[in-house]
Every structure is written in C-alpha cells, then in structure tokens.
Design a protein around this motif. Structure first.
Motif, PDB file in Angstrom:
ATOM      1  N   ILE A  24       5.830   1.645   5.776  1.00 23.72           N
ATOM      2  CA  ILE A  24       6.050   2.423   6.995  1.00 23.72           C
ATOM      3  C   ILE A  24       5.697   1.599   8.219  1.00 23.72           C
ATOM      4  O   ILE A  24       6.459   1.519   9.177  1.00 23.72           O
ATOM      5  CB  ILE A  24       5.227   3.722   6.974  1.00 23.72           C
ATOM      6  N   ASP A  25       4.530   0.965   8.187  1.00 22.88           N
ATOM      7  CA  ASP A  25       4.097   0.146   9.320  1.00 22.88           C
ATOM      8  C   ASP A  25       2.974  -0.778   8.870  1.00 22.88           C
ATOM      9  O   ASP A  25       1.813  -0.374   8.829  1.00 22.88           O
ATOM     10  CB  ASP A  25       3.620   1.038  10.468  1.00 22.88           C
ATOM     11  N   PRO A  26       3.298  -2.021   8.494  1.00 19.84           N
ATOM     12  CA  PRO A  26       2.273  -2.941   7.995  1.00 19.84           C
ATOM     13  C   PRO A  26       1.335  -3.440   9.071  1.00 19.84           C
ATOM     14  O   PRO A  26       0.350  -4.118   8.760  1.00 19.84           O
ATOM     15  CB  PRO A  26       3.103  -4.095   7.411  1.00 19.84           C
ATOM     16  N   ASP A  27       1.608  -3.132  10.332  1.00 18.56           N
ATOM     17  CA  ASP A  27       0.720  -3.532  11.416  1.00 18.56           C
ATOM     18  C   ASP A  27      -0.338  -2.462  11.676  1.00 18.56           C
ATOM     19  O   ASP A  27      -1.518  -2.675  11.442  1.00 18.56           O
ATOM     20  CB  ASP A  27       1.518  -3.812  12.697  1.00 18.56           C
ATOM     21  N   ARG A  28       0.097  -1.297  12.128  1.00 17.74           N
ATOM     22  CA  ARG A  28      -0.850  -0.238  12.486  1.00 17.74           C
ATOM     23  C   ARG A  28      -1.471   0.442  11.271  1.00 17.74           C
ATOM     24  O   ARG A  28      -2.562   1.000  11.367  1.00 17.74           O
ATOM     25  CB  ARG A  28      -0.166   0.810  13.371  1.00 17.74           C
ATOM     26  N   LEU A  29      -0.781   0.450  10.136  1.00 19.72           N
ATOM     27  CA  LEU A  29      -1.284   1.152   8.959  1.00 19.72           C
ATOM     28  C   LEU A  29      -1.828   0.214   7.890  1.00 19.72           C
ATOM     29  O   LEU A  29      -2.178   0.666   6.802  1.00 19.72           O
ATOM     30  CB  LEU A  29      -0.174   2.021   8.351  1.00 19.72           C
ATOM     31  N   LEU A  30      -1.922  -1.083   8.189  1.00 17.54           N
ATOM     32  CA  LEU A  30      -2.400  -2.030   7.191  1.00 17.54           C
ATOM     33  C   LEU A  30      -3.846  -1.741   6.796  1.00 17.54           C
ATOM     34  O   LEU A  30      -4.189  -1.728   5.603  1.00 17.54           O
ATOM     35  CB  LEU A  30      -2.274  -3.463   7.710  1.00 17.54           C
ATOM     36  N   ARG A  31      -4.714  -1.505   7.767  1.00 14.66           N
ATOM     37  CA  ARG A  31      -6.117  -1.215   7.468  1.00 14.66           C
ATOM     38  C   ARG A  31      -6.236   0.073   6.648  1.00 14.66           C
ATOM     39  O   ARG A  31      -7.007   0.143   5.688  1.00 14.66           O
ATOM     40  CB  ARG A  31      -6.916  -1.104   8.756  1.00 14.66           C
ATOM     41  N   THR A  32      -5.453   1.079   7.031  1.00 16.02           N
ATOM     42  CA  THR A  32      -5.467   2.340   6.284  1.00 16.02           C
ATOM     43  C   THR A  32      -5.015   2.116   4.849  1.00 16.02           C
ATOM     44  O   THR A  32      -5.606   2.663   3.906  1.00 16.02           O
ATOM     45  CB  THR A  32      -4.550   3.373   6.963  1.00 16.02           C
ATOM     46  N   ALA A  33      -3.973   1.321   4.667  1.00 13.24           N
ATOM     47  CA  ALA A  33      -3.464   1.047   3.318  1.00 13.24           C
ATOM     48  C   ALA A  33      -4.503   0.322   2.473  1.00 13.24           C
ATOM     49  O   ALA A  33      -4.662   0.612   1.285  1.00 13.24           O
ATOM     50  CB  ALA A  33      -2.189   0.216   3.410  1.00 13.24           C
ATOM     51  N   ARG A  34      -5.211  -0.618   3.075  1.00 15.55           N
ATOM     52  CA  ARG A  34      -6.224  -1.367   2.331  1.00 15.55           C
ATOM     53  C   ARG A  34      -7.396  -0.494   1.913  1.00 15.55           C
ATOM     54  O   ARG A  34      -7.960  -0.661   0.827  1.00 15.55           O
ATOM     55  CB  ARG A  34      -6.730  -2.530   3.190  1.00 15.55           C
ATOM     56  N   LEU A  35      -7.773   0.447   2.766  1.00 14.76           N
ATOM     57  CA  LEU A  35      -8.915   1.308   2.487  1.00 14.76           C
ATOM     58  C   LEU A  35      -8.545   2.544   1.676  1.00 14.76           C
ATOM     59  O   LEU A  35      -9.427   3.245   1.178  1.00 14.76           O
ATOM     60  CB  LEU A  35      -9.580   1.742   3.799  1.00 14.76           C
ATOM     61  N   TRP A  36      -7.251   2.815   1.568  1.00  6.98           N
ATOM     62  CA  TRP A  36      -6.822   4.069   0.945  1.00  6.98           C
ATOM     63  C   TRP A  36      -7.319   4.248  -0.490  1.00  6.98           C
ATOM     64  O   TRP A  36      -7.723   5.356  -0.857  1.00  6.98           O
ATOM     65  CB  TRP A  36      -5.306   4.210   0.991  1.00  6.98           C
ATOM     66  N   PRO A  37      -7.296   3.227  -1.350  1.00  4.97           N
ATOM     67  CA  PRO A  37      -7.814   3.442  -2.709  1.00  4.97           C
ATOM     68  C   PRO A  37      -9.252   3.950  -2.729  1.00  4.97           C
ATOM     69  O   PRO A  37      -9.617   4.735  -3.609  1.00  4.97           O
ATOM     70  CB  PRO A  37      -7.700   2.049  -3.345  1.00  4.97           C
ATOM     71  N   LEU A  38     -10.069   3.525  -1.766  1.00  3.99           N
ATOM     72  CA  LEU A  38     -11.442   4.033  -1.692  1.00  3.99           C
ATOM     73  C   LEU A  38     -11.444   5.509  -1.321  1.00  3.99           C
ATOM     74  O   LEU A  38     -12.223   6.305  -1.870  1.00  3.99           O
ATOM     75  CB  LEU A  38     -12.247   3.233  -0.659  1.00  3.99           C
ATOM     76  N   ALA A  39     -10.569   5.890  -0.378  1.00  5.59           N
ATOM     77  CA  ALA A  39     -10.487   7.297   0.025  1.00  5.59           C
ATOM     78  C   ALA A  39      -9.888   8.153  -1.078  1.00  5.59           C
ATOM     79  O   ALA A  39     -10.240   9.333  -1.224  1.00  5.59           O
ATOM     80  CB  ALA A  39      -9.650   7.415   1.302  1.00  5.59           C
ATOM     81  N   ALA A  40      -8.985   7.545  -1.866  1.00  6.29           N
ATOM     82  CA  ALA A  40      -8.308   8.306  -2.917  1.00  6.29           C
ATOM     83  C   ALA A  40      -9.114   8.382  -4.209  1.00  6.29           C
ATOM     84  O   ALA A  40      -8.842   9.252  -5.045  1.00  6.29           O
ATOM     85  CB  ALA A  40      -6.948   7.677  -3.208  1.00  6.29           C
ATOM     86  N   ALA A  41     -10.096   7.507  -4.374  1.00  4.06           N
ATOM     87  CA  ALA A  41     -10.874   7.479  -5.617  1.00  4.06           C
ATOM     88  C   ALA A  41     -11.521   8.828  -5.941  1.00  4.06           C
ATOM     89  O   ALA A  41     -11.463   9.273  -7.097  1.00  4.06           O
ATOM     90  CB  ALA A  41     -11.925   6.374  -5.558  1.00  4.06           C
ATOM     91  N   PRO A  42     -12.143   9.531  -4.955  1.00  4.95           N
ATOM     92  CA  PRO A  42     -12.697  10.849  -5.286  1.00  4.95           C
ATOM     93  C   PRO A  42     -11.633  11.832  -5.754  1.00  4.95           C
ATOM     94  O   PRO A  42     -11.877  12.635  -6.668  1.00  4.95           O
ATOM     95  CB  PRO A  42     -13.327  11.309  -3.959  1.00  4.95           C
ATOM     96  N   GLY A  43     -10.450  11.772  -5.155  1.00  3.45           N
ATOM     97  CA  GLY A  43      -9.369  12.658  -5.573  1.00  3.45           C
ATOM     98  C   GLY A  43      -8.917  12.363  -6.985  1.00  3.45           C
ATOM     99  O   GLY A  43      -8.660  13.279  -7.779  1.00  3.45           O
TER     100      GLY A  43
END
Length: 309
Positions: A24-43
């Motif tokens: 979608i946006d590798p510039d503005r959402l790159l940090r979110t994408a990198r951290l997402w597995p940590l946020a998704a782990a509890p789910g």
C-alpha cells in the motif's frame, strides 16, 4: 474446523497484513509493517486459548492495533484529492482488520455480538483478513497498474469498486438477511473474477520472471474456484438448495483463498515491486499500450497505492 480456521487467521495476522501494508505504501507504512507481527502476536496467541478473560485481553490488544491502523484511512484520504478506485480499495484494506478484530474480541469473550453465533463471529475474522484486506488490496493494485489502458481500464476500475462494495454488502447482509448477503456475494464474486481475468490476461503475460508468472497464474485460477464456492454457499443460504457446510467451506474456500490466492498474490506483487526497485527508476508507463511490462508500473503501484495530490 477450529484448528484450520486458526491457522488461516494466524497467517493473515502475521504475514498477510504486514506484507500488504508494504504494498500500500512502503514509505509511510514501512514502520507499521515491520512492527505489525509484534502487535499481531497477542491476537494470534489468543486463538489457541480457551474462551475467557486471558484470550479476550489478548484479542483486545490486537483490536487496539487494528483500530489505529483503520484510523490511517481517513488521514491518508486527506493527503489525496481524487477519490479514485485504488484509493477506495486501499481504505477498505486498512479498515478491514478492525472489523475482523472486533469480531475476534467478541468471540473470545463468548459474547454474541449483535446476536451472531460464535461460529459466525469466528469466521468473520478470516473473512475480513482475506476478502476484506487482501482482495481489496489486490484489486487496487491491478486497477492502478492497468489505469488508462484501452480495453482494460473500465473493467479494472469496476473491480476496484466492486470488491470494497461487495465486502461492505456482505457485512451489511449479516444484519439484514440471507438475500442481502447473497447480493454482496454476487458483487464481490464479480469483482474478484474480474481481478482474476485481468491478472491472467494482462498482468501475468507482461511479467518476465517465471516464478512470478506462476504465482500470478495460481492466484487467478484459485480465485475463480474459491469465489464460485462462496457464491454457491450464499445461494444455498438464501434459497435453501443443497450447499456446502461451514466446515467444508473453511477447508476449501477458506484454505484456497488464504494459500492459493492471498499468499500467492502477495508474493507475486512483492516480487514485481522488488524487481522494479532493483532495476532502477522508471519513467511513466505508456497508458495506451497493452504490452507494457507489469514491473514497470509495480514500483509506482507498490510505493503508493493512492494518487499524490
């Protein structure tokens, strides 16, 4: 069925969403994408726990991350002026995990949200990770890549509109009746079949890499079959004719969409984007040509799905 659904949802949480965010946006959402597995782990973890307070708490952590992601949709809309089909598709993708996570919290708490059975809530989670997030994302990518091409632009735009519209109609159908849900299934199926056709006829042949072509072909073929199953199930629910059970749908439609369509499509589009980056800057593609290689537009498409102001 529970184990299979949990595996599919785990794939969606830990890989599909962050991989899609990079497209979608590798510039503005790159940090979110990198951290997402940590946020998704509890789910992902809460799926394997029995219903109760610990599972609900973990699901709530994931839901909070999804709500933050959904809030990016209107923020990103303010940065673009035209509300074009790829922009709508991107917004649908960003919002869909929040719908899935809301259903997950209710299901893990054993609460029949809006009166829905817990099994329906459980199946809503993979539906909005794949039919909501991935399908809208891929439809937007196809539309952006084929924008302006004679003979394909109208179909591509229709697909990018109908996938978000069909997803929304299916969601509304949950609250209305089976016939409303059938309408949503028809719209969504039509949009996804258009995506499959355009992927097979336009995107796949324009790709020079054999592995990428195989991934694109697999995603297109599987998509036709899995959406036919979805349409069969919706027709059966509305009319009462014999149709697959939810367990059978999870094992065929659900697994096929997760592995055959979503995973293959994301891997293919990431390869296209990677190829565009390694081959250097590209000039604007010829929008009137039907033979422009897919990777020449992949860089622009993957870097920012929305049109800049």
């Amino acid at each position: 069925m529970t184990v299979l659904v949990n595996v599919i949802v785990t794939l969606g949480m830990l890989y599909v969403v962050p991989a899609g965010l990079r497209l979608i946006d590798p510039d503005r959402l790159l940090r979110t994408a990198r951290l997402w597995p940590l946020a998704a782990a509890p789910g992902a973890l809460c799926l394997w726990l029995p219903r109760g307070t610990p599972a609900t708490a973990l699901a709530s952590l994931y839901a909070a991350a999804c709500l933050v992601l959904a809030a990016r949709a209107p923020v990103r809309r303010l940065r673009v002026r035209p509300l074009d089909p790829p922009t709508i598709a991107a917004a649908t993708a960003l919002v869909s995990p929040a719908v899935a996570a809301t259903a997950l919290v209710a299901e893990r708490a054993g609460y029949r949200l809006f009166g829905f059975d817990l099994d329906i809530l459980a199946l809503t989670v993979p539906h909005f990770h794949f039919a909501g997030f991935t399908a809208a994302l891929v439809a937007g990518l196809v539309c952006r890549t084929l924008a302006g091409r004679a003979g394909t632009d109208r179909l591509a735009r229709g697909a990018a509109y109908s996938v978000p519209a069909g997803t929304l109609l299916v969601l509304l159908g949950y609250f209305v009746d089976d016939w409303a849900e059938l309408l949503g299934a028809v719209v969504l199926t039509g949009g996804m079949w258009a995506v499959a056709l355009l992927t097979w006829q336009e995107i796949r042949p324009a790709t020079g890499d054999r592995t990428t072509r195989i991934l694109l072909a697999t995603s297109a073929v599987v998509l036709v079959a899995t959406m036919l199953l979805a349409l069969w199930w919706a027709v059966g629910e509305a009319t009462g004719i014999p149709h697959p059970t939810l367990t059978w749908m999870a094992a065929t439609h659900g697994l096929g969409n997760a592995l055959g369509f979503a995973l293959c499509a994301l891997l293919a589009w990431r390869r296209l984007a990677s190829d565009a980056r390694t081959t250097g800057p590209r000039t604007a593609p010829d929008r009137t040509s039907t033979s422009t290689p897919a990777h020449t537009t992949a860089r622009t498409t993957a870097d920012r799905l929305e049109t800049s102001p």
